[in-house]
Design a protein around this motif. Structure first.
Motif, PDB file in Angstrom:
ATOM      1  N   GLU A 103       0.814  -1.222   0.000  1.00 40.22           N
ATOM      2  CA  GLU A 103       0.000   0.000   0.000  1.00 40.22           C
ATOM      3  C   GLU A 103       0.846   1.270   0.000  1.00 40.22           C
ATOM      4  N   CYS A 104       2.093   1.165  -0.452  1.00 40.99           N
ATOM      5  CA  CYS A 104       2.971   2.330  -0.564  1.00 40.99           C
ATOM      6  C   CYS A 104       3.392   2.511  -2.018  1.00 40.99           C
ATOM      7  N   PRO A 105       3.587   3.742  -2.475  1.00 37.23           N
ATOM      8  CA  PRO A 105       4.119   3.950  -3.827  1.00 37.23           C
ATOM      9  C   PRO A 105       5.445   3.228  -3.999  1.00 37.23           C
ATOM     10  N   LEU A 106       5.722   2.782  -5.195  1.00 41.30           N
ATOM     11  CA  LEU A 106       6.929   2.011  -5.482  1.00 41.30           C
ATOM     12  C   LEU A 106       8.179   2.749  -4.997  1.00 41.30           C
ATOM     13  N   GLY A 107       8.981   2.057  -4.209  1.00 38.46           N
ATOM     14  CA  GLY A 107      10.233   2.625  -3.743  1.00 38.46           C
ATOM     15  C   GLY A 107      10.125   3.467  -2.496  1.00 38.46           C
ATOM     16  N   GLN A 108       8.902   3.635  -1.948  1.00 37.12           N
ATOM     17  CA  GLN A 108       8.734   4.452  -0.748  1.00 37.12           C
ATOM     18  C   GLN A 108       8.436   3.588   0.463  1.00 37.12           C
ATOM     19  N   VAL A 109       8.940   4.021   1.631  1.00 40.41           N
ATOM     20  CA  VAL A 109       8.636   3.341   2.881  1.00 40.41           C
ATOM     21  C   VAL A 109       7.295   3.849   3.386  1.00 40.41           C
ATOM     22  N   PRO A 110       6.670   3.164   4.354  1.00 41.66           N
ATOM     23  CA  PRO A 110       5.375   3.617   4.862  1.00 41.66           C
ATOM     24  C   PRO A 110       5.426   5.053   5.390  1.00 41.66           C
ATOM     25  N   ALA A 111       4.328   5.769   5.224  1.00 43.04           N
ATOM     26  CA  ALA A 111       4.245   7.160   5.669  1.00 43.04           C
ATOM     27  C   ALA A 111       4.549   7.276   7.160  1.00 43.04           C
ATOM     28  N   ARG A 112       5.173   8.381   7.532  1.00 42.19           N
ATOM     29  CA  ARG A 112       5.517   8.707   8.921  1.00 42.19           C
ATOM     30  C   ARG A 112       6.564   7.779   9.506  1.00 42.19           C
ATOM     31  N   THR A 113       7.288   7.058   8.644  1.00 44.17           N
ATOM     32  CA  THR A 113       8.411   6.244   9.144  1.00 44.17           C
ATOM     33  C   THR A 113       9.535   7.182   9.568  1.00 44.17           C
ATOM     34  N   GLN A 114       9.951   7.055  10.813  1.00 46.39           N
ATOM     35  CA  GLN A 114      11.019   7.885  11.355  1.00 46.39           C
ATOM     36  C   GLN A 114      12.377   7.208  11.267  1.00 46.39           C
ATOM     37  N   GLU A 115      12.364   5.863  11.249  1.00 52.20           N
ATOM     38  CA  GLU A 115      13.639   5.140  11.240  1.00 52.20           C
ATOM     39  C   GLU A 115      13.406   3.687  10.872  1.00 52.20           C
ATOM     40  N   ILE A 116      14.297   3.135  10.072  1.00 52.23           N
ATOM     41  CA  ILE A 116      14.360   1.678   9.922  1.00 52.23           C
ATOM     42  C   ILE A 116      15.348   1.209  10.979  1.00 52.23           C
ATOM     43  N   VAL A 117      14.824   0.674  12.050  1.00 51.42           N
ATOM     44  CA  VAL A 117      15.634   0.360  13.227  1.00 51.42           C
ATOM     45  C   VAL A 117      16.531  -0.840  12.984  1.00 51.42           C
ATOM     46  N   ASP A 118      15.990  -1.867  12.340  1.00 51.22           N
ATOM     47  CA  ASP A 118      16.755  -3.089  12.145  1.00 51.22           C
ATOM     48  C   ASP A 118      16.146  -3.895  11.016  1.00 51.22           C
ATOM     49  N   ILE A 119      16.981  -4.717  10.390  1.00 44.08           N
ATOM     50  CA  ILE A 119      16.552  -5.704   9.406  1.00 44.08           C
ATOM     51  C   ILE A 119      17.308  -6.991   9.711  1.00 44.08           C
ATOM     52  N   SER A 120      16.612  -8.109   9.664  1.00 44.25           N
ATOM     53  CA  SER A 120      17.254  -9.394   9.912  1.00 44.25           C
ATOM     54  C   SER A 120      16.718 -10.412   8.917  1.00 44.25           C
ATOM     55  N   CYS A 121      17.605 -11.289   8.447  1.00 43.70           N
ATOM     56  CA  CYS A 121      17.266 -12.184   7.339  1.00 43.70           C
ATOM     57  C   CYS A 121      17.516 -13.637   7.704  1.00 43.70           C
ATOM     58  N   GLY A 122      16.548 -14.487   7.359  1.00 40.42           N
ATOM     59  CA  GLY A 122      16.721 -15.916   7.497  1.00 40.42           C
ATOM     60  C   GLY A 122      17.098 -16.527   6.165  1.00 40.42           C
ATOM     61  N   ALA A 123      16.821 -17.814   6.026  1.00 40.91           N
ATOM     62  CA  ALA A 123      17.168 -18.502   4.786  1.00 40.91           C
ATOM     63  C   ALA A 123      16.482 -17.860   3.590  1.00 40.91           C
ATOM     64  N   ASN A 124      15.171 -17.636   3.708  1.00 41.45           N
ATOM     65  CA  ASN A 124      14.399 -17.081   2.593  1.00 41.45           C
ATOM     66  C   ASN A 124      13.331 -16.104   3.074  1.00 41.45           C
ATOM     67  N   HIS A 125      13.530 -15.511   4.239  1.00 42.23           N
ATOM     68  CA  HIS A 125      12.576 -14.516   4.724  1.00 42.23           C
ATOM     69  C   HIS A 125      13.320 -13.351   5.349  1.00 42.23           C
ATOM     70  N   THR A 126      12.650 -12.212   5.415  1.00 44.28           N
ATOM     71  CA  THR A 126      13.236 -10.994   5.966  1.00 44.28           C
ATOM     72  C   THR A 126      12.238 -10.334   6.907  1.00 44.28           C
ATOM     73  N   VAL A 127      12.721  -9.856   8.035  1.00 40.49           N
ATOM     74  CA  VAL A 127      11.889  -9.068   8.946  1.00 40.49           C
ATOM     75  C   VAL A 127      12.539  -7.699   9.130  1.00 40.49           C
ATOM     76  N   ALA A 128      11.706  -6.676   9.226  1.00 34.86           N
ATOM     77  CA  ALA A 128      12.180  -5.303   9.405  1.00 34.86           C
ATOM     78  C   ALA A 128      11.463  -4.686  10.593  1.00 34.86           C
ATOM     79  N   LEU A 129      12.203  -3.927  11.389  1.00 35.44           N
ATOM     80  CA  LEU A 129      11.641  -3.218  12.534  1.00 35.44           C
ATOM     81  C   LEU A 129      11.624  -1.724  12.198  1.00 35.44           C
ATOM     82  N   LEU A 130      10.430  -1.159  12.124  1.00 31.76           N
ATOM     83  CA  LEU A 130      10.246   0.240  11.756  1.00 31.76           C
ATOM     84  C   LEU A 130       9.752   1.046  12.957  1.00 31.76           C
ATOM     85  N   ARG A 131      10.269   2.255  13.083  1.00 31.12           N
ATOM     86  CA  ARG A 131       9.747   3.211  14.063  1.00 31.12           C
ATOM     87  C   ARG A 131       8.939   4.249  13.294  1.00 31.12           C
ATOM     88  N   ARG A 132       7.627   4.325  13.603  1.00 33.77           N
ATOM     89  CA  ARG A 132       6.720   5.213  12.878  1.00 33.77           C
ATOM     90  C   ARG A 132       5.928   6.090  13.847  1.00 33.77           C
TER      91      ARG A 132
END
Length: 433
Positions: free
Chosen positions: A34-63
């Motif tokens: 639900e975001c325009p291509l290449g944009q992070v979610p509205a009111r995102t203040q920081e991408i705090v962390d990203i962590s990757c498994g074998a074939n999945h990714t999780v991201a921690l956002l501060r909004r």
């Protein structure tokens, strides 16, 4: 503030969130639902962390949340969730005909677990097919929610063949130090680190009749000693330990932890580094001599230490992971400097991020009197994970990304995963969004 997230590398299961399943050999923007291509979610203040498994990714956002009038933390995920590693809600929707794994979407974790009402995520970490999310609970101690595969007790419970998808709230009330119990209501988790099948948690808590202490606990795969010394069973080291186990820090305050495939590294406040586990690839060789470490990291089979502006490496080098092109069978072994090109001098090493078998470094350098940040990388590059338009392994560091591009942007974060790399940038604007 304008924040961007770009990525490169392995993408067969959509773990780069680029709307397709093709590997990327150059850095391209990740996409959010639900975001325009290449944009992070509205009111995102920081991408705090990203962590990757074998074939999945999780991201921690501060909004920033308009209804709460404050910043909140959110966990987003993409890629393979078939083992439950992205939570029960994600798994439920994957059967939908229109569902795409190749885009970041919010993971509704606390809402699906009554014990986490009013809790808020604070830390994330991804193992091979398991994900760990730390939740802070008002008026209570922090807990870790473990989701996904459990072959080695990664969920903090014994493996069970009749459980395909599982989620477990891991608590630490059973931990004691010298016979004194940890008060579980005072636990404040500082960081979580995981490798393929074991996880480490650094937390601060009150211990009865002792006071506030910093502790490191771990669980999961244990056969190679990566959780420290565990009594043998029938003469053999156990394959796993399925509940949090205290890892000795020898009365030297731990400040960060790192996990390799079969080894564990702890950085202490004194600058010393301690370790346990396998040394088959020399991944522990020379660590006892470290006295002023400011950062540590682990690939699957290597260890990396930052002292001042020196980056030291030991371990496997079959894919160039040590960043030293001159290595031969007769070269000195153990912890030695990574070799940057002549003329490259860093004012400061801001961050080190270790993937499965490649390494990213964020450096602060001065050019023509102006400070800027640069991302350098080396090591395994089969999937184009270094983002340098190549799939050749890099045996010495190369500049991958500079804060001068785009103009005015600053590198706000770097993360390396299983054949993937991520870079967050930010541009200060007048808008709160």
């Amino acid at each position: 503030m304008q924040i961007s997230l770009v990525c490169s590398g392995s993408n067969a299961h959509g773990q780069l969130a680029t709307l397709n399943y093709d590997d990327l050999h150059t850095f391209r923007p990740a996409s959010f639902v639900e975001c325009p291509l290449g944009q992070v979610p509205a009111r995102t203040q920081e991408i705090v962390d990203i962590s990757c498994g074998a074939n999945h990714t999780v991201a921690l956002l501060r909004r920033y949340c308009n209804t709460k009038h404050r910043d909140v933390m959110e966990v987003w995920g993409c890629g393979d969730g078939s083992r439950g590693q992205l939570g029960p809600g994600y798994t439920k929707h994957t059967s939908s005909e229109n569902f795409s794994r190749a885009i970041f979407r919010p993971l509704e974790l606390s809402q699906s677990m009554s014990s986490l009402a009013d809790a808020e995520p604070r830390c994330i970490s991804a193992a091979w097919e398991t994900t760990f999310v730390t939740f802070a609970r008002p008026g209570d101690g922090d807990v870790v929610v473990a989701m996904g595969a459990n072959e080695f007790g990664e969920l903090g419970i014994p493996p069970a063949s009749n459980v395909r998808l599982a989620t477990n709230v891991v608590e630490f009330g059973g931990i004691s130090v010298k016979g004194r119990a940890v008060n579980p209501r005072t636990i404040r988790i500082q960081s979580v680190a995981s490798s393929l099948h074991h996880v480490l948690v650094h937390f601060r808590a009150e211990i009865d009749d002792v006071g506030i202490e910093d502790l490191v606990v771990g669980w999961g795969a244990a056969r190679h000693g990566q959780l420290g010394a565990i009594p043998k069973v029938a003469g053999k080291a156990p394959a796993f330990h399925a509940k949090p186990l205290l890892i000795s820090t020898a009365n030297d305050l731990p400040v960060s932890v790192a996990a390799g495939h079969h080894h564990t590294v702890i950085r202490h406040k004194s600058g010393r580094v301690s370790s346990c586990g396998s040394n088959r690839k020399d991944q522990l060789l020379g660590l006892d001599d470290v006295s002023k470490a400011s950062l540590v990291g682990c690939t699957w089979n290597g260890t990396y230490v930052v002292e001042d502006t020196n980056i030291l490496a030991t371990g496997s080098h079959n894919k160039g992971q040590l960043g030293r092109n001159e290595l031969t069978e007769t070269s000195p072994r153990g912890l030695r400097p990574v070799c940057f090109p002549n003329g490259v001098v860093a004012d400061r090493v801001l961050k080190i991020s270790c993937g499965s078998e490649h390494v990213l470094i964020l450096l602060q350098v001065t050019v023509d009197g102006h400070e800027k940040s640069e991302v350098w990388g080396w090591g395994w590059n089969e999937h184009g994970n270094l983002g340098n338009a190549s799939t050749d392994d890099a045996h010495t560091p190369m500049r991958l990304f500079s804060s001068l591009s785009p103009p005015g942007a600053k590198v706000a974060g770097i993360w390396a995963g299983c054949g993937t790399s991520w870079v967050a940038t930010k541009v200060e604007t007048a808008s709160h969004d």
